[in-house]
Each structure stands twice: as C-alpha cells, then as structure tokens.
Design a protein around this motif. Structure first.
Motif, PDB file in Angstrom:
ATOM      1  N   GLN A 179       0.840  -1.192   0.000  1.00 11.44           N
ATOM      2  CA  GLN A 179       0.000   0.000   0.000  1.00 11.44           C
ATOM      3  C   GLN A 179       0.879   1.246   0.000  1.00 11.44           C
ATOM      4  O   GLN A 179       1.822   1.345   0.781  1.00 11.44           O
ATOM      5  CB  GLN A 179      -0.962   0.041   1.199  1.00 11.44           C
ATOM      6  CG  GLN A 179      -1.882   1.264   1.130  1.00 11.44           C
ATOM      7  CD  GLN A 179      -3.025   1.311   2.142  1.00 11.44           C
ATOM      8  OE1 GLN A 179      -3.499   2.371   2.511  1.00 11.44           O
ATOM      9  NE2 GLN A 179      -3.494   0.150   2.574  1.00 11.44           N
TER      10      GLN A 179
ATOM     11  N   PHE B 226     -11.572   6.324  -0.106  1.00  7.50           N
ATOM     12  CA  PHE B 226     -11.442   7.273   1.003  1.00  7.50           C
ATOM     13  C   PHE B 226     -12.637   8.224   0.917  1.00  7.50           C
ATOM     14  O   PHE B 226     -12.573   9.269   0.279  1.00  7.50           O
ATOM     15  CB  PHE B 226     -10.115   8.035   0.916  1.00  7.50           C
ATOM     16  CG  PHE B 226      -8.900   7.269   1.398  1.00  7.50           C
ATOM     17  CD1 PHE B 226      -8.929   5.885   1.568  1.00  7.50           C
ATOM     18  CD2 PHE B 226      -7.706   7.931   1.692  1.00  7.50           C
ATOM     19  CE1 PHE B 226      -7.813   5.191   2.015  1.00  7.50           C
ATOM     20  CE2 PHE B 226      -6.585   7.249   2.136  1.00  7.50           C
ATOM     21  CZ  PHE B 226      -6.627   5.880   2.293  1.00  7.50           C
TER      22      PHE B 226
ATOM     23  N   ASN C  54      -9.739   6.991   8.718  1.00  7.86           N
ATOM     24  CA  ASN C  54      -9.280   6.995  10.112  1.00  7.86           C
ATOM     25  C   ASN C  54     -10.180   7.897  10.963  1.00  7.86           C
ATOM     26  O   ASN C  54      -9.723   8.886  11.505  1.00  7.86           O
ATOM     27  CB  ASN C  54      -7.843   7.505  10.256  1.00  7.86           C
ATOM     28  CG  ASN C  54      -6.845   6.721   9.442  1.00  7.86           C
ATOM     29  OD1 ASN C  54      -7.214   5.994   8.528  1.00  7.86           O
ATOM     30  ND2 ASN C  54      -5.591   6.857   9.765  1.00  7.86           N
TER      31      ASN C  54
ATOM     32  N   ASN D 284     -12.072   3.950   5.042  1.00  5.94           N
ATOM     33  CA  ASN D 284     -10.792   3.539   5.610  1.00  5.94           C
ATOM     34  C   ASN D 284     -10.820   3.667   7.118  1.00  5.94           C
ATOM     35  O   ASN D 284     -10.990   4.764   7.656  1.00  5.94           O
ATOM     36  CB  ASN D 284      -9.640   4.381   5.058  1.00  5.94           C
ATOM     37  CG  ASN D 284      -8.287   3.827   5.476  1.00  5.94           C
ATOM     38  OD1 ASN D 284      -7.764   2.906   4.857  1.00  5.94           O
ATOM     39  ND2 ASN D 284      -7.729   4.345   6.554  1.00  5.94           N
TER      40      ASN D 284
ATOM     41  N   TYR E 290     -13.094   8.371  17.019  1.00  8.66           N
ATOM     42  CA  TYR E 290     -12.224   8.550  18.182  1.00  8.66           C
ATOM     43  C   TYR E 290     -12.911   9.496  19.162  1.00  8.66           C
ATOM     44  O   TYR E 290     -13.419  10.554  18.783  1.00  8.66           O
ATOM     45  CB  TYR E 290     -10.873   9.149  17.770  1.00  8.66           C
ATOM     46  CG  TYR E 290      -9.975   8.185  17.014  1.00  8.66           C
ATOM     47  CD1 TYR E 290      -9.647   6.938  17.554  1.00  8.66           C
ATOM     48  CD2 TYR E 290      -9.443   8.517  15.777  1.00  8.66           C
ATOM     49  CE1 TYR E 290      -8.820   6.057  16.869  1.00  8.66           C
ATOM     50  CE2 TYR E 290      -8.612   7.635  15.084  1.00  8.66           C
ATOM     51  CZ  TYR E 290      -8.296   6.413  15.641  1.00  8.66           C
ATOM     52  OH  TYR E 290      -7.473   5.544  14.967  1.00  8.66           O
TER      53      TYR E 290
ATOM     54  N   ASN F  82     -11.392  -2.243   6.315  1.00  6.44           N
ATOM     55  CA  ASN F  82     -10.212  -2.451   7.158  1.00  6.44           C
ATOM     56  C   ASN F  82     -10.483  -1.912   8.561  1.00  6.44           C
ATOM     57  O   ASN F  82     -11.436  -1.164   8.776  1.00  6.44           O
ATOM     58  CB  ASN F  82      -8.958  -1.828   6.529  1.00  6.44           C
ATOM     59  CG  ASN F  82      -9.057  -0.314   6.393  1.00  6.44           C
ATOM     60  OD1 ASN F  82     -10.142   0.256   6.330  1.00  6.44           O
ATOM     61  ND2 ASN F  82      -7.916   0.339   6.324  1.00  6.44           N
TER      62      ASN F  82
ATOM     63  N   ASP G 105      -5.827  -4.088  10.181  1.00  7.49           N
ATOM     64  CA  ASP G 105      -4.589  -3.346   9.897  1.00  7.49           C
ATOM     65  C   ASP G 105      -3.684  -3.567  11.097  1.00  7.49           C
ATOM     66  O   ASP G 105      -3.953  -3.039  12.178  1.00  7.49           O
ATOM     67  CB  ASP G 105      -4.877  -1.846   9.756  1.00  7.49           C
ATOM     68  CG  ASP G 105      -5.722  -1.530   8.523  1.00  7.49           C
ATOM     69  OD1 ASP G 105      -5.879  -2.423   7.665  1.00  7.49           O
ATOM     70  OD2 ASP G 105      -6.204  -0.391   8.426  1.00  7.49           O
TER      71      ASP G 105
ATOM     72  N   TYR H 139      -0.564  -3.179  13.314  1.00  8.02           N
ATOM     73  CA  TYR H 139       0.613  -2.380  13.655  1.00  8.02           C
ATOM     74  C   TYR H 139       1.138  -2.759  15.034  1.00  8.02           C
ATOM     75  O   TYR H 139       1.662  -1.925  15.756  1.00  8.02           O
ATOM     76  CB  TYR H 139       0.274  -0.884  13.569  1.00  8.02           C
ATOM     77  CG  TYR H 139       0.003  -0.433  12.141  1.00  8.02           C
ATOM     78  CD1 TYR H 139       1.049  -0.043  11.315  1.00  8.02           C
ATOM     79  CD2 TYR H 139      -1.288  -0.435  11.612  1.00  8.02           C
ATOM     80  CE1 TYR H 139       0.829   0.346  10.003  1.00  8.02           C
ATOM     81  CE2 TYR H 139      -1.529  -0.047  10.299  1.00  8.02           C
ATOM     82  CZ  TYR H 139      -0.466   0.344   9.499  1.00  8.02           C
ATOM     83  OH  TYR H 139      -0.686   0.730   8.198  1.00  8.02           O
ATOM     84  N   PHE H 140       0.935  -4.002  15.429  1.00 10.06           N
ATOM     85  CA  PHE H 140       1.519  -4.538  16.666  1.00 10.06           C
ATOM     86  C   PHE H 140       2.659  -5.463  16.245  1.00 10.06           C
ATOM     87  O   PHE H 140       2.405  -6.538  15.689  1.00 10.06           O
ATOM     88  CB  PHE H 140       0.502  -5.389  17.445  1.00 10.06           C
ATOM     89  CG  PHE H 140      -0.774  -4.675  17.826  1.00 10.06           C
ATOM     90  CD1 PHE H 140      -0.760  -3.575  18.663  1.00 10.06           C
ATOM     91  CD2 PHE H 140      -1.995  -5.141  17.354  1.00 10.06           C
ATOM     92  CE1 PHE H 140      -1.952  -2.947  19.025  1.00 10.06           C
ATOM     93  CE2 PHE H 140      -3.191  -4.518  17.710  1.00 10.06           C
ATOM     94  CZ  PHE H 140      -3.164  -3.415  18.547  1.00 10.06           C
TER      95      PHE H 140
ATOM     96  N   PHE I  55       2.260  -1.426   4.671  1.00 11.83           N
ATOM     97  CA  PHE I  55       1.777  -0.072   4.398  1.00 11.83           C
ATOM     98  C   PHE I  55       2.953   0.891   4.213  1.00 11.83           C
ATOM     99  O   PHE I  55       3.964   0.774   4.890  1.00 11.83           O
ATOM    100  CB  PHE I  55       0.910   0.439   5.560  1.00 11.83           C
ATOM    101  CG  PHE I  55       0.498   1.875   5.369  1.00 11.83           C
ATOM    102  CD1 PHE I  55      -0.619   2.176   4.605  1.00 11.83           C
ATOM    103  CD2 PHE I  55       1.250   2.913   5.896  1.00 11.83           C
ATOM    104  CE1 PHE I  55      -0.985   3.502   4.385  1.00 11.83           C
ATOM    105  CE2 PHE I  55       0.897   4.242   5.683  1.00 11.83           C
ATOM    106  CZ  PHE I  55      -0.223   4.536   4.922  1.00 11.83           C
TER     107      PHE I  55
ATOM    108  N   ASN J  81       4.415   9.180   8.750  1.00 10.21           N
ATOM    109  CA  ASN J  81       3.710   9.804   9.865  1.00 10.21           C
ATOM    110  C   ASN J  81       4.577   9.777  11.111  1.00 10.21           C
ATOM    111  O   ASN J  81       4.105  10.006  12.203  1.00 10.21           O
ATOM    112  CB  ASN J  81       2.373   9.114  10.105  1.00 10.21           C
ATOM    113  CG  ASN J  81       2.549   7.628  10.395  1.00 10.21           C
ATOM    114  OD1 ASN J  81       3.665   7.133  10.470  1.00 10.21           O
ATOM    115  ND2 ASN J  81       1.457   6.935  10.555  1.00 10.21           N
TER     116      ASN J  81
END
Ligand code: N0T
Length: 530
Positions: free
Chosen positions: A39, A105, A110, A179, A184, A256, A297, A299-300, A349, A358
């Motif tokens: 990606q 998107f 997010n 996405n 939050y 995702n 997704d 990211y751990f 990614f 980022n």
C-alpha cells in the motif's frame, strides 16, 4: 481469436471470493490468488508521485497495489467527476503487471472526513458530525444522516461505473470501502436524531444474529450498547455504499480495521469505536452482508499480539486478509503466518519512495533497505503463489514465522510432525540442546517456513532463516527419514522441474533455509523403531 492489444478487450472473469467448508479463496482470472500486496502512503495517489511509487513496487515484487481513491479528488464540485488519475493508474498498473486494490477514502478516513470534498467537510449542517456524550462535536461524521450516505454512495457509484467501463481486464481485483471507520473520542453519536434511533428497537437482522426476539439497544447490549449501536449504523452505511457499487460492478469489497489491543479491555473512547473491532465483528457481519471481508490493519510488532489478531479475524465467515501492516523489519516474517492460516493476502503499508511518513523514524536510512525483507519473502513466494493458493483452498497447508522468543514451532502434518527451529547453527540434531544457539539477527526475527501437502507423504517446503526437522508421530513405532529431497521449481504449466537432489550436509541436520529462495519437494519415509 483474441482481442488483446486491439481496441476491444474481452472481459476477463470478475474477481470474486468463494467459500467452501469454512475456507475461502480470492479468485483472480478464475483461479485462487494470494495477494503479495503493497500500500502506498496516503498522499501518493497523484500523477506527480507515481515515478516514486513504481520503482518501490517493482523492487518489492508485489502482485497487487493498494491505492487510495479520494472522494475530494474525484468530485471537487458536486456531481462533477474527474477520473484522470484513476485512468493513469490503470494504464501504469498494466504496464507494471500489477493488479490494483482501490481504497475508497470517503466519509471515513481513520475516523475523520479529511478526504471528503470541501463541500462536505465544511458543511456541518448538511453533513453532521458525531456529538459526544457531553454534547461536544467530534471530527467524525455521523452515520445516521441520509444526506451523508446519499452523497458518499453517489460518488462511489460513479467510481464503480467508471471502472466497469475502463477495466475489462480486471486490473482492479478488490475495493476497500472507506478507511478505518469508527470514531475517536465517542462511542456513538448523541445527536437528537441518533438518540431517537437509540431509544428504538434493535433492528431485526441484528436481533436474529444475537438470538433475541426483541429489545432496545440497552436491553440487548447492556453496557456495550453505545458501541454496538454505532457499529451497526456505520456497518449499514458501508453496506449501502458497497451494495450500490456492486450493482455497477460486482467486485469483492472489504473494510479495514483500526484495531483495539487484543489483550486489553479498553474503553471504546480510546479506539476507533464503531469500526469493525474484534468485539463487534458479529454486529458488522449482520449489518453489512455486501462486505466480503473484514481485514485487520496490524501495527503490533509483537508475536503474541500479531497472532492473536490473526486468530480473531480468521473465521469461517471471514477470510483472513491483512490489508495493512507495518513496513519495518519485524513485520516481514508475518507473511508466513498469514499464508499458513490460508489467508488471501498481506500488504505492508507505506511502500513507495516518496519518503513521506507519519513518524520521522519510520523511514530507515534507506527506503530501499526497508523493502528488502519483504521483497525477499515475495521472491520466495511469487513463483509458487498460484499453487499455494490452490492448496490453501482445497488441500492442507502450514506456515509459521519466527517468534520473538525464537522458540521452536511444532507443525502437526497429520501423518507426520515437523519442528521448526530458528536458532540452530552448523550441525546438531534437533535434540542436541547443549549446542550453542545461532546468534539472533540484530535487526530482529525474520525466519519462517511454508509447507503444503502434495500427497500423504510428500510436501512442498520452503522458508527463510529456519531449520525444519520431520518426525513420526509419537507412539507410531516408526522413525521418520527423508526418503528424497528435491530442489526445483514449477514451470508455467505447473509441472515440477528438478534442479538437484539434496543429501548429506543438506539433509543430515534438518532442512536448512537461508536467505536464498529455494523450493523443495520432500518425500518422507520411515523405518521401524525396533
Ligand atoms: C493506518 C495507517 C494509514 C498501535 C497509519 C493506522 C492508513 C490507516 N492507520 O500509517 O493512515 O491509511 O489505515 C492507525 C493506527 C492507530 C494506532 C495503533 C496503535
């Protein structure tokens, strides 16, 4: 006759996801396909960025590229569409012999509407945001307002219609809806409109899924009611977008997930609440029947967490697909676990040479070096990708990565057992525990193996930085031996082409895989223990 290369191209079969006995396959050109994906970064989907994208994709050896299609980029003014970038992307992907996964998107990127056109994100009256429990507005758009759905769906339909007209080759194999949906900072929308729905009954399909016949959100979901409610309405929104898009072109569609920690109980306000996190997968499945896959997704980087997430999303009603994972060294090995679990794809990614990130530390000294661990695994798998995908769907496969603790991993192959070691050096039988372990790679764990059953005593075996030993099951009264080990490759017609036979040092201390890609066909035999 063939119309390839002429103005008219015959329609290739539509990619689709099929299911059998709790297993799943992504069919591309009519046959099971494993996505060795990549990606691009979030701001790379522009014509001027593509010269920095393709060298990375070619170097990685990906067979599919995930690229955002931003709502703000295709519909700057309401009802006026521009697909210039998409047309360029389609043409370039074909030149590079790479399939595409397009990422819609839309209303959620997010949690926020950053990728919606200005006429959406600046018009809070028409496209309202989530109101939190204290009455304050969050950035996230609310899923309960029909105007928001209409606008998002309308743009997505235009996109899918455009692809239908421009892609008879089926360069596009899947589409991601939104996405990392969710919000939050609030478990649901507390606007008067949302509150009215929240006070009403739980909709019938969700009641059925929960084995209930009636009740309000609070009655059915208790303390989890806010989050379940939000998840339901976002799922319904995503489903409506997907269904309308599929009516134009029936491609596989997935969502995702911005994950929660798989081991911690967390407040929904601390993650992307309402998105398809592990605790609300059932709500999403009931609410979004047109979504084929829910993909985490990941990211751990830690092994226990990574494995826990794979387990949560690998279900009889959900194909395992990792649409995003970190691009640092620690993540490359997890390809072996996703393949071993009969997954349909894996994608790091942030793969491009734009050097955008980022996190200032996310790009190591050379973006080129960063890709190498992923690229070398892709080089290993690409030549056997189709064969593997077929066996993963119809036969038996196993896969395991090197865990953080480098402990051996046992595979139960049915007739036989295998033990995979990630710390063995020169010489030594599996049980010679007094031998010094091979020093760990300072960059971190990287090993892995893949095994596919070709027959009762025959296996396709490959791997990286690992030793694999075969044994007979305990109590069988037999001792296993390697009857014949062939290194070779499969030709285009799928026939095995022997290169040479392994023996002596190449078989006496297990089958040792280095960083050099090698594919083995292993025939096992036995002799009696006494
Ligand atoms: C991902 C990516 C991109 C451990 C991050 C992850 C991509 C989006 N978001 O680079 O933005 O478009 O899907 C969010 C991770 C949340 C925190 C995880 C804690």
């Amino acid at each position: 006759w063939s119309a390839q290369g002429a103005d008219i191209v015959l329609d290739a079969p539509l990619p689709r996801i099929v299911h059998k006995d709790g297993r799943h396959a992504l069919l591309v050109d009519g046959k099971p396909f494993f996505m060795l994906g990549a990606q691009v970064n979030n701001s790379s989907a522009w014509p001027a960025q593509m010269p920095l994208v393709w060298p990375a994709i070619d170097k990685l050896g990906a067979n599919a590229l995930e690229v955002p299609i931003a709502w703000e980029q295709i519909e700057t003014k309401p009802g006026v569409f521009d697909f210039g970038y998409l047309d360029l992307l389609l043409a370039q992907a074909r030149t590079h012999n790479v399939r595409l996964v397009l990422l819609w998107f839309g209303a959620w990127k997010n949690n926020g509407p950053s990728y919606t056109p200005a006429w959406v994100k600046l018009d809070n009256a028409r496209y309202p945001r989530v109101v939190d429990a204290k009455g304050e507005l969050r950035d996230s758009l609310s899923p309960v307002f029909p105007a928001t759905l209409d606008a998002d769906r309308n743009a997505f339909v235009a996109l899918m219609r455009h692809i239908r007209g421009k892609d008879p080759q089926r360069t596009v194999i899947m589409v991601q809806i939104e996405n990392e949906t969710g919000t939050y900072g609030s478990a649901r929308d507390h606007s008067p409109e949302a509150n009215k729905l929240f006070a009403g009954p739980v909709p019938a399909p969700l009641l059925t899924a929960r084995g209930r016949t009636g009740g309000t959100w609070t009655e059915v979901f208790g303390k989890d009611a806010d989050e379940a409610f939000h998840a339901w309405y976002i799922a319904r929104f995503a489903d409506a977008v997907a269904a309308a898009g599929k009516a134009e072109l029936d491609l596989p569609m997935y969502v995702n997930v911005a994950l929660r920690d798989p081991f911690k109980q967390q407040e929904p306000t601390s993650y992307s609440a309402g998105g398809p996190t592990d605790n609300v997968i059932d709500v999403w499945k009931a609410g979004a029947p047109h979504i084929d896959v829910i993909g985490p997704d990941i990211y751990f980087p830690e092994t226990p967490k990574y494995h826990a997430v794979l387990k949560l999303y690998d279900r009889p009603d959900n194909p395992l697909f990792v649409p995003e994972t970190g691009h640092t060294f620690a993540y490359a090995r997890y390809l072996f676990d996703v393949m071993g679990r009969r997954g349909i794809g894996f994608s790091p990614f942030g793969v491009d040479f734009t050097k955008e990130a980022n996190d200032p530390a996310a790009i190591p000294k050379s973006a080129w070096d960063m890709l190498e661990p992923f690229a070398s695994n892709y080089r290993l798998v690409a030549p056997i990708m189709r064969l593997w995908a077929r066996h993963a769907f119809e036969g038996n496969v196993w896969g395991a990565s090197e865990p953080d603790d480098r402990k051996p991993v046992d595979l139960d192959l049915g007739n036989w057992k295998a033990r995979v070691h990630y710390d063995k050096g020169t010489f030594g039988a599996s049980d010679w525990t007094w031998m010094k372990p091979r020093p760990a790679n300072p960059q971190g764990p990287e090993g892995g193996v893949l095994v596919a059953a070709l027959g009762p005593d025959e296996y396709l075996v490959t791997g990286r930085m690992a030793r694999i030993d075969f044994t007979a099951p305990e109590g069988s009264g037999k001792r296993a031996m390697l009857a014949r080990v062939e290194e070779g490759r499969y030709d285009d017609a799928g026939n095995w082409v022997l290169h040479h036979v392994w023996n002596g040092d190449q078989t006496d201390y297990g089958l040792n895989f280095t960083t050099v890609p090698r594919v083995l066909k292993v025939k096992l035999g036995s002799y009696p223990a006494r």
